[in-house]
Design an enzyme around this catalytic site. Structure first.
Site, short mmCIF file in Angstrom:
data_model
loop_
_atom_site.label_atom_id
_atom_site.label_comp_id
_atom_site.label_asym_id
_atom_site.label_seq_id
_atom_site.Cartn_x
_atom_site.Cartn_y
_atom_site.Cartn_z
N GLY A 276 4.16 -0.88 -4.57
CA GLY A 276 3.37 0.04 -3.76
C GLY A 276 4.15 1.02 -2.92
N TYR B 86 -7.79 11.09 -7.95
CA TYR B 86 -7.48 10.90 -6.52
C TYR B 86 -7.33 12.20 -5.74
CZ TYR B 86 -5.14 7.01 -9.09
OH TYR B 86 -4.81 6.00 -9.95
N CYS C 282 -12.48 20.47 -21.67
CA CYS C 282 -13.84 20.94 -21.43
C CYS C 282 -14.49 20.11 -20.33
CB CYS C 282 -14.64 20.84 -22.72
SG CYS C 282 -13.84 21.76 -24.03
N GLU C 283 -13.97 20.28 -19.13
CA GLU C 283 -14.42 19.58 -17.93
C GLU C 283 -14.07 20.48 -16.76
OE1 GLU C 283 -15.39 16.31 -16.77
OE2 GLU C 283 -15.98 15.94 -18.84
N TYR D 94 2.41 6.85 -13.95
CA TYR D 94 0.95 6.97 -14.11
C TYR D 94 0.54 8.32 -14.70
CZ TYR D 94 1.33 2.86 -11.17
OH TYR D 94 1.70 1.64 -10.68
C1 LIG Z 1 0.48 -1.61 -9.95
C2 LIG Z 1 1.13 -2.83 -9.49
C3 LIG Z 1 2.41 -2.79 -8.94
C4 LIG Z 1 3.18 -1.51 -8.76
O1 LIG Z 1 2.64 -0.63 -7.86
P1 LIG Z 1 3.38 0.75 -7.56
O2 LIG Z 1 2.54 1.42 -6.58
O3 LIG Z 1 3.45 1.48 -8.85
O4 LIG Z 1 4.73 0.41 -7.02
C5 LIG Z 1 3.00 -3.98 -8.58
N1 LIG Z 1 2.34 -5.17 -8.72
C6 LIG Z 1 1.12 -5.23 -9.24
C7 LIG Z 1 0.48 -6.54 -9.41
C8 LIG Z 1 0.46 -4.08 -9.63
O5 LIG Z 1 -0.77 -4.16 -10.14
#
Ligand SMILES: *Cc1c(COP(=O)(O)O)cnc(C)c1O
Length: 433
Positions: free
Chosen positions: A248, A334, A361-362, A391
């Site tokens: 994250g 997002y 087409c959106e 992503y």
């Molecule tokens: C998506 C995810 C991550 C990675 O998240 P990032 O924001 O890409 O670093 C880590 N652990 C789990 C279980 C996830 O689903």
């Protein structure tokens, strides 16, 4: 620039990882995903070095491969001594095709099918991270059928709001992911798992969201997990060997985004955990962290060719490119921010605001609003969208039967090679009967 691998050469050409983007676009066509292999490795090392320094030799960094999953990336991860997370049999299959060491694969996801569980056990996968009680039951049943003892972690929901996009927040009590500590479901799942003869509970996992910049979130989360581990030790005499703190970590899409200092961040998490371990009379468990986005995001760039510029007098200007939500759905999902650059006209300062839009087409097929591009931008010009390594390819679709772009890897300032080839028109009909 938003990342140090983006520069401009005299003459106005944008360079990515030291290579001329206009030349790459000419050679490989557009839309085109570029990935800077050196940056991927640098990002891996910033985590592996920090983890080793703060948590010792047995700590491990797992790449959350849903961020970008293709064979070559698993080879790079293996070379960098990373483990990987997968969330489907498809990602697991891809890792296998790359020869990835199964001991270091963790199977995540909030709904593993029976086929996923069977396939994972067929391949001797290291760990399953069980999301809920029904999944623990399914894992026990399959392990029992095979007469083996499967290592598992349990995904817990620590009840933290990471202050990120709602669509990528996963740590709150009412999340669809994991089992909540606050409701008692996490404790119930732990007790149940400990009674299963074919499951070896290695420890606990959490992941509170994505694109998180608040270090306090990571620290609080780690402490809540340790408190839970201490409670389980007291209640069941069970010692969690591993604690997986998820990923994250935020990345910079625009210059106003903060820069996350990985070593300092992980150092603060360790300090908070040491205090908590002392207070709770726990030994520090083996640590896992799971960055996805921050391993690959700034290693990526997408190149597009402008098809048309439409000015609606008194309203707005649209610059339309040859890709869109099919290779980048993140603005639609997002309203994600991006740095967008005129890759063949970098020396033209100033310009006019426009909406950078795709060819699908959106009306929602927008890459970015309020982009400043040169006033004279027109058909044939090249646009670069930065920080698209995470992503994007992994979320790409064939909507409007657009073939997915190739991934070209760059390294050493001059080498480039195809890691994923461009889909052909025949590929689009491959499964049609
Ligand atoms: C998506 C995810 C991550 C990675 O998240 P990032 O924001 O890409 O670093 C880590 N652990 C789990 C279980 C996830 O689903």
């Amino acid at each position: 620039m938003v990342c140090d691998n983006i520069t401009a050469a005299p003459g106005g050409h944008l360079l990515f990882a030291g290579q001329d983007t206009t030349a790459l676009a000419r050679e490989y066509g557009t839309p085109l995903y570029l990935m800077d292999e050196d940056k991927i490795r640098e990002n891996c090392r910033s985590y592996t070095t920090a983890c080793r320094r703060h948590f010792g030799e047995r700590a491990r960094v797992l790449y959350a491969s849903k961020a970008a999953s293709f064979k070559r990336i698993y080879e790079v991860m293996q070379e960098e001594r990373m483990g990987v997370d997968v969330v489907s049999s498809g990602e697991l299959y891809t890792a296998l095709q790359a020869g990835f060491d199964m001991d270091w694969v963790y199977f995540h996801g909030s709904n593993k099918t029976d086929e996923d569980i069977r396939y994972g056990m067929d391949q001797g996968i290291g760990y399953f991270v069980a999301d809920n009680l029904e999944e623990v039951q399914a894992l026990e049943a399959e392990a029992a059928r095979r007469g083996l003892r499967q290592k598992v972690l349990l995904r817990l929901t620590p009840g933290i709001d990471p202050h990120t996009y709602a669509a990528v927040a996963t740590g709150k009590v009412d999340s669809k992911f994991g089992s909540a500590i606050a409701t008692g479901q996490a404790a119930e799942m732990t007790q149940f798992t400990l009674r299963q003869p074919h499951l070896d509970l290695a420890g606990f996992h959490c992941h509170v969201g994505s694109q998180v910049f608040s270090g306090e979130v990571f620290q609080r989360c780690a402490v809540i997990m340790l408190e839970f581990a201490a409670a389980m030790k007291k209640r069941h005499g069970f010692t969690a060997r591993q604690l997986d703190l998820g990923g994250g970590y935020g990345v910079r899409y625009v210059s106003s985004d903060p820069r996350l200092e990985v070593d300092a961040e992980i150092g603060r998490v360790r300090a908070a955990m040491e205090d908590a371990c002392a207070r709770l009379n726990l030994d520090m468990p083996e640590i896992r962290i799971e960055p996805g986005r921050s391993i690959v995001a700034d290693a990526g760039m997408t190149l597009y060719t402008v098809g048309s510029v439409k000015s609606i007098p008194g309203y707005k200007r649209y610059v339309s490119v040859d890709g869109g939500m099919t290779d980048n759905p993140r603005f639609a999902l997002y309203r994600a921010a991006y740095t967008c650059l005129p890759a063949n006209r970098m020396e033209e300062s100033g310009g006019l605001p426009c909406s950078l839009v795709g060819r699908c087409c959106e009306s929602g097929d927008v890459i970015q609003e309020d982009v400043i591009l040169p006033a004279g931008i027109s058909r044939g010009d090249l646009i670069a969208v930065c920080t698209t390594g995470a992503y994007h390819y992994s979320m790409a679709s064939n909507y409007n039967r657009l073939p997915r772009p190739p991934i070209v890897m760059l390294r050493g300032g001059k080498e480039h090679y195809v890691a994923v080839r461009r889909e052909s028109l025949e590929d689009l009909c491959r499964n049609d009967l």
